[in-house]
Motif scaffolding. Structure first.
Motif, PDB file in Angstrom:
ATOM      1  N   TYR A 335       2.930  -6.529  -2.835  1.00 37.22           N
ATOM      2  CA  TYR A 335       2.658  -6.320  -1.418  1.00 37.22           C
ATOM      3  C   TYR A 335       3.172  -4.948  -1.019  1.00 37.22           C
ATOM      4  CZ  TYR A 335       2.059 -11.401  -1.408  1.00 37.22           C
ATOM      5  OH  TYR A 335       1.658 -12.679  -1.671  1.00 37.22           O
ATOM      6  N   CYS A 336       2.254  -4.139  -0.445  1.00 35.99           N
ATOM      7  CA  CYS A 336       2.623  -2.784  -0.055  1.00 35.99           C
ATOM      8  C   CYS A 336       2.520  -2.656   1.463  1.00 35.99           C
ATOM      9  CB  CYS A 336       1.698  -1.765  -0.733  1.00 35.99           C
ATOM     10  SG  CYS A 336       2.110  -0.039  -0.360  1.00 35.99           S
ATOM     11  N   LYS A 337       3.614  -2.144   2.094  1.00 35.12           N
ATOM     12  CA  LYS A 337       3.663  -1.983   3.540  1.00 35.12           C
ATOM     13  C   LYS A 337       4.278  -0.634   3.875  1.00 35.12           C
ATOM     14  CE  LYS A 337       4.280  -6.901   4.600  1.00 35.12           C
ATOM     15  NZ  LYS A 337       5.128  -7.903   5.312  1.00 35.12           N
ATOM     16  N   ALA A 338       3.791  -0.089   5.008  1.00 32.54           N
ATOM     17  CA  ALA A 338       4.381   1.145   5.531  1.00 32.54           C
ATOM     18  C   ALA A 338       5.191   0.814   6.777  1.00 32.54           C
ATOM     19  CB  ALA A 338       3.298   2.164   5.847  1.00 32.54           C
ATOM     20  N   ALA A 339       6.214   1.628   7.036  1.00 33.62           N
ATOM     21  CA  ALA A 339       7.084   1.374   8.190  1.00 33.62           C
ATOM     22  C   ALA A 339       6.313   1.496   9.495  1.00 33.62           C
ATOM     23  CB  ALA A 339       8.272   2.331   8.173  1.00 33.62           C
ATOM     24  N   LYS A 340       5.344   2.386   9.590  1.00 32.54           N
ATOM     25  CA  LYS A 340       4.544   2.530  10.800  1.00 32.54           C
ATOM     26  C   LYS A 340       3.201   3.148  10.442  1.00 32.54           C
ATOM     27  CE  LYS A 340       6.321   7.098  12.122  1.00 32.54           C
ATOM     28  NZ  LYS A 340       6.898   7.896  13.227  1.00 32.54           N
ATOM     29  N   GLY A 341       2.279   3.067  11.396  1.00 31.02           N
ATOM     30  CA  GLY A 341       0.927   3.579  11.174  1.00 31.02           C
ATOM     31  C   GLY A 341      -0.113   2.563  11.612  1.00 31.02           C
ATOM     32  N   THR A 342      -1.032   2.974  12.517  1.00 27.89           N
ATOM     33  CA  THR A 342      -2.051   2.055  13.033  1.00 27.89           C
ATOM     34  C   THR A 342      -3.344   2.090  12.215  1.00 27.89           C
ATOM     35  OG1 THR A 342      -2.758   3.786  14.572  1.00 27.89           O
ATOM     36  CG2 THR A 342      -1.170   2.167  15.394  1.00 27.89           C
ATOM     37  N   HIS A 343      -3.578   3.165  11.460  1.00 23.72           N
ATOM     38  CA  HIS A 343      -4.809   3.275  10.670  1.00 23.72           C
ATOM     39  C   HIS A 343      -4.457   3.728   9.244  1.00 23.72           C
ATOM     40  CE1 HIS A 343      -6.277   3.410  14.784  1.00 23.72           C
ATOM     41  NE2 HIS A 343      -7.496   3.094  14.335  1.00 23.72           N
ATOM     42  N   PRO A 344      -3.768   2.875   8.502  1.00 28.78           N
ATOM     43  CA  PRO A 344      -3.350   3.286   7.161  1.00 28.78           C
ATOM     44  C   PRO A 344      -4.465   3.114   6.135  1.00 28.78           C
ATOM     45  CG  PRO A 344      -2.530   1.095   7.609  1.00 28.78           C
ATOM     46  CD  PRO A 344      -3.239   1.538   8.859  1.00 28.78           C
ATOM     47  N   ARG A 345      -4.343   3.882   5.059  1.00 25.65           N
ATOM     48  CA  ARG A 345      -5.192   3.705   3.892  1.00 25.65           C
ATOM     49  C   ARG A 345      -4.283   3.515   2.681  1.00 25.65           C
ATOM     50  NH1 ARG A 345      -9.105   8.289   1.419  1.00 25.65           N
ATOM     51  NH2 ARG A 345      -7.063   9.218   1.040  1.00 25.65           N
ATOM     52  N   PHE A 346      -4.502   2.416   1.943  1.00 22.25           N
ATOM     53  CA  PHE A 346      -3.650   2.075   0.809  1.00 22.25           C
ATOM     54  C   PHE A 346      -4.361   2.420  -0.491  1.00 22.25           C
ATOM     55  CE2 PHE A 346      -2.389  -0.700   4.266  1.00 22.25           C
ATOM     56  CZ  PHE A 346      -1.009  -0.658   4.232  1.00 22.25           C
ATOM     57  N   GLN A 347      -3.580   2.942  -1.447  1.00 16.37           N
ATOM     58  CA  GLN A 347      -4.095   3.232  -2.781  1.00 16.37           C
ATOM     59  C   GLN A 347      -3.077   2.753  -3.806  1.00 16.37           C
ATOM     60  OE1 GLN A 347      -4.805   7.556  -2.252  1.00 16.37           O
ATOM     61  NE2 GLN A 347      -6.975   7.140  -2.661  1.00 16.37           N
ATOM     62  N   TRP A 348      -3.565   2.063  -4.848  1.00 14.70           N
ATOM     63  CA  TRP A 348      -2.709   1.538  -5.909  1.00 14.70           C
ATOM     64  C   TRP A 348      -2.927   2.351  -7.187  1.00 14.70           C
ATOM     65  CZ3 TRP A 348       0.949  -2.150  -5.212  1.00 14.70           C
ATOM     66  CH2 TRP A 348       0.896  -2.915  -4.044  1.00 14.70           C
ATOM     67  N   PHE A 349      -1.824   2.540  -7.923  1.00 14.81           N
ATOM     68  CA  PHE A 349      -1.876   3.348  -9.147  1.00 14.81           C
ATOM     69  C   PHE A 349      -1.193   2.591 -10.280  1.00 14.81           C
ATOM     70  CE2 PHE A 349      -2.229   6.359  -5.708  1.00 14.81           C
ATOM     71  CZ  PHE A 349      -3.170   7.280  -6.153  1.00 14.81           C
ATOM     72  N   LEU A 350      -1.754   2.731 -11.482  1.00 15.89           N
ATOM     73  CA  LEU A 350      -1.163   2.239 -12.714  1.00 15.89           C
ATOM     74  C   LEU A 350      -1.038   3.425 -13.659  1.00 15.89           C
ATOM     75  CD1 LEU A 350      -0.193   0.149 -14.779  1.00 15.89           C
ATOM     76  CD2 LEU A 350      -2.605  -0.352 -15.287  1.00 15.89           C
ATOM     77  N   ASN A 351       0.214   3.804 -13.884  1.00 12.03           N
ATOM     78  CA  ASN A 351       0.475   4.984 -14.742  1.00 12.03           C
ATOM     79  C   ASN A 351      -0.306   6.194 -14.240  1.00 12.03           C
ATOM     80  OD1 ASN A 351       2.086   3.342 -16.384  1.00 12.03           O
ATOM     81  ND2 ASN A 351       0.363   2.834 -17.740  1.00 12.03           N
ATOM     82  N   GLN A 352      -0.251   6.421 -12.925  1.00 12.53           N
ATOM     83  CA  GLN A 352      -0.900   7.554 -12.260  1.00 12.53           C
ATOM     84  C   GLN A 352      -2.416   7.465 -12.240  1.00 12.53           C
ATOM     85  OE1 GLN A 352       1.090   9.565 -10.671  1.00 12.53           O
ATOM     86  NE2 GLN A 352       2.872   8.504 -11.544  1.00 12.53           N
ATOM     87  N   THR A 353      -2.974   6.306 -12.649  1.00  6.79           N
ATOM     88  CA  THR A 353      -4.419   6.112 -12.610  1.00  6.79           C
ATOM     89  C   THR A 353      -4.763   5.278 -11.380  1.00  6.79           C
ATOM     90  OG1 THR A 353      -4.586   6.195 -15.016  1.00  6.79           O
ATOM     91  CG2 THR A 353      -6.431   5.187 -13.814  1.00  6.79           C
ATOM     92  N   LEU A 354      -5.675   5.796 -10.553  1.00 13.53           N
ATOM     93  CA  LEU A 354      -6.061   5.097  -9.340  1.00 13.53           C
ATOM     94  C   LEU A 354      -6.833   3.830  -9.681  1.00 13.53           C
ATOM     95  CD1 LEU A 354      -6.309   5.041  -6.219  1.00 13.53           C
ATOM     96  CD2 LEU A 354      -8.424   6.367  -6.474  1.00 13.53           C
ATOM     97  N   LEU A 355      -6.424   2.717  -9.061  1.00  9.57           N
ATOM     98  CA  LEU A 355      -7.104   1.442  -9.249  1.00  9.57           C
ATOM     99  C   LEU A 355      -8.124   1.258  -8.128  1.00  9.57           C
ATOM    100  CD1 LEU A 355      -4.041  -0.847 -10.101  1.00  9.57           C
ATOM    101  CD2 LEU A 355      -5.576   0.345 -11.684  1.00  9.57           C
ATOM    102  N   SER A 356      -9.350   0.975  -8.526  1.00  6.84           N
ATOM    103  CA  SER A 356     -10.401   0.759  -7.526  1.00  6.84           C
ATOM    104  C   SER A 356     -10.258  -0.645  -6.933  1.00  6.84           C
ATOM    105  CB  SER A 356     -11.778   0.956  -8.163  1.00  6.84           C
ATOM    106  OG  SER A 356     -11.955   0.059  -9.240  1.00  6.84           O
ATOM    107  N   HIS A 357     -11.285  -1.080  -6.234  1.00  2.32           N
ATOM    108  CA  HIS A 357     -11.199  -2.362  -5.526  1.00  2.32           C
ATOM    109  C   HIS A 357     -10.998  -3.533  -6.477  1.00  2.32           C
ATOM    110  CE1 HIS A 357     -11.907  -5.375  -2.464  1.00  2.32           C
ATOM    111  NE2 HIS A 357     -12.861  -5.901  -3.211  1.00  2.32           N
ATOM    112  N   ARG A 358     -11.659  -3.505  -7.632  1.00  6.46           N
ATOM    113  CA  ARG A 358     -11.592  -4.631  -8.558  1.00  6.46           C
ATOM    114  C   ARG A 358     -11.723  -4.143  -9.980  1.00  6.46           C
ATOM    115  NH1 ARG A 358     -12.672 -10.113  -7.430  1.00  6.46           N
ATOM    116  NH2 ARG A 358     -12.968 -11.388  -9.283  1.00  6.46           N
ATOM    117  N   GLY A 359     -10.938  -4.731 -10.870  1.00  6.03           N
ATOM    118  CA  GLY A 359     -10.989  -4.387 -12.278  1.00  6.03           C
ATOM    119  C   GLY A 359     -10.956  -5.630 -13.140  1.00  6.03           C
ATOM    120  N   SER A 360     -10.859  -5.438 -14.462  1.00  2.00           N
ATOM    121  CA  SER A 360     -10.887  -6.566 -15.394  1.00  2.00           C
ATOM    122  C   SER A 360      -9.638  -7.423 -15.321  1.00  2.00           C
ATOM    123  CB  SER A 360     -11.079  -6.043 -16.830  1.00  2.00           C
ATOM    124  OG  SER A 360     -10.012  -5.141 -17.162  1.00  2.00           O
TER     125      SER A 360
END
Length: 502
Positions: A335-360
């Motif tokens: 679970y990833c949360k920011a302390a503040k922000g009304t229009h956030p955009r979240f991005q997840w990384f695995l070993n500096q590789t961006l994870l898209s919406h869905r993977g294997s």
């Protein structure tokens, strides 16, 4: 001839006439039970006439002696009268044949049993009559009537878009009347009525009306309001306010209201409209509300505060485990949360590789604007270091990163050192407690056995001390020689000692 004799003859004549009148039988009316309008139908009236009297036959409608439908005269000896008639709709009813003796005014007429007679007029000119508007909003009642130019004994059917309308809770049918209670958009379409009648169950007449087209409009639903942020070329910001409804007949007029009143309005051919409002970040600029109207009523959205806050740290990341039946970890939830922000955009990384919406082996689910969730299936492919970054959706130049979490299947399923220490400590404590209980039980049994042995020795000493005296006392035959044992006082002392040991 004397006057008396003349009077007697006159009385006999009258009695003879009355007797003749009483001999007139009841007629019987014969004919079809049904006929078409304008058909020529012949009715027969039969009567027994044994006295060869001249009889007058007349055809009436039961209950109406003012209108004679047919007349037939029977000469002496006649027994059947005929009534040919061109049928009109007014002839319908119960018909009767009346018989009376001609030329005798005082004759009491006789009447036949009624003959039920139905007149069929072929149906013509069916038409739907509707006095309301051809366009109406849902929730109103829709009432249709079917009329004909000619016809009787009619059967009605209603059709909606060529499909037969069946009676129901909201569709009430009564002959030529159709009532649709609280109409909806499903009731829109073309209506017509079909009218039929039958002659002799062999011939069917029908007439279909022309179609009447009715449109039932959906009321506009409560609109939703959504604010997105747009960064302009001059680096200023604007709020794009979208008003949207789920249902409602088009077109729809949207109105945007602010704290001070109407900001703008727009008539849309779709169920949404967008308005642009100037924006200053991190400042409360009042409240916004959407209103929608499509001609019948106005609906309102909730009031939404116009305040856009930039994303700020820290960014926290938390995890939860999913275990199998053997308590092995098979899945992780981050679970990833920011302390503040009304229009956030979240991005997840695995070993500096961006994870898209869905993977294997993973799935990203955003719960905007609160948090983002990363579901990971633990395995060889999912091993590595995870972290998330949060930035503003309208300006991704600056991103705030969370701490990194390393995932390895063998490490996750290995017991931590402190857990092993706690388990080993508990096991050692159990062993110590069991050993102490065993030692205490052994010492207690030994003490009890020692006390028992001392009590036995004292009892043996008492028996040996009294043995000789008790034996002499028992064997003596002289009662005078019986006496207490010599060591009675010792016995009392020994008994006291035994009681004390006990």
């Amino acid at each position: 001839m004397s006057p008396f004799f003349s009077l007697v003859l006159l009385g006999l004549c009258r009695c003879s006439r009355q007797s003749s009148q009483m001999l007139l039988d009841y007629p019987r009316l014969l004919g079809p039970s049904e006929a078409l309008v304008k058909d020529v139908v012949e009715f027969l009236c039969e009567i027994s006439n044994p006295n060869n009297q001249s009889i007058l036959l007349r055809l009436f409608k039961q209950g109406d002696r003012q209108k004679v439908l047919g007349v037939s005269s029977l000469l002496k000896g006649g027994e059947v009268g005929y009534f040919p008639r061109v049928i009109t709709p007014s002839d319908e009813g119960d018909l009767e044949c009346e018989a009376s003796v001609q030329n005798i005014s005082r004759t009491i007429p006789t009447v036949s049993q009624p003959l039920p007679f139905r007149v069929i007029e072929p149906v013509e000119g069916a038409e739907v009559v509707y006095s309301g508007p051809n366009e109406l909003f849902e929730g109103r009642n829709l009432e249709l009537n079917c009329t004909v130019k000619a016809g009787n004994h009619l059967s009605f059917k209603w059709r909606h878009n060529a499909r037969l309308v069946s009676p129901s809770l909201f569709h009430r049918i009564k002959d030529d009347h159709l009532l649709i209670y609280r109409a909806t958009s499903k009731d829109s379409g073309a209506y017509r009525c079909e009218v039929t009648n039958r002659f002799n169950e062999t011939k069917v007449f029908s007439s279909n009306s022309s179609e009447v087209v009715i449109t039932v409009k959906d009321l506009v639903s409560e609109p939703s309001i959504l604010v997105t942020v747009l960064k302009e070329e001059d680096h200023s910001y604007s709020a794009v306010v979208t008003c949207q409804t789920d249902r409602g007949h088009l077109p729809i007029t949207f109105l945007l209201y602010g704290t001070t009143g109407l900001i703008s309005n727009l008539t849309a051919v779709d169920r949404h409209a967008a308005f642009k409002v100037p924006l200053v970040l991190d400042r409360h600029l009042g409240w916004l509300q959407c209103q929608a109207n499509n001609g019948d009523q106005t609906t309102h959205s909730q009031w939404l505060p116009l305040k856009v806050e930039k994303v700020g740290g820290p960014v926290s990341i938390q995890s939860q485990y999913d275990m199998a039946e053997n308590y092995a970890i098979i899945g992780l939830r981050f679970y990833c949360k920011a302390a503040k922000g009304t229009h956030p955009r979240f991005q997840w990384f695995l070993n500096q590789t961006l994870l898209s919406h869905r993977g294997s082996f993973y799935y990203v689910f955003d719960q905007l604007p609160e948090q983002s969730i990363l579901l990971v299936s633990v395995g060889r492919r999912s091993a590595g270091t995870y972290h998330c970054e949060v930035s503003d959706s309208f300006d991704n130049t600056t991103a705030i990163s969370s701490k990194r979490h390393h995932v390895d299947k063998e490490v996750l399923n290995r017991l931590p050192v402190f857990v092993v220490a706690i388990v080993f400590g508990c096991f050692t404590m159990v062993i110590v407690l069991v050993s102490f209980c065993c030692l205490f039980g052994a010492l207690f049994r030994r003490r009890r056995s020692g006390e028992t042995s001392q009590s036995g020795l004292a009892l043996d000493h008492l028996v040996s001390a009294l043995g000789d005296d008790m034996e002499w006392w028992i064997k003596s035959e002289d009662p005078d020689e019986m006496k207490a044992p010599r060591d009675y006082e010792f016995y009392q002392e020994s008994e006291a000692s035994l009681d004390e040991w006990s």
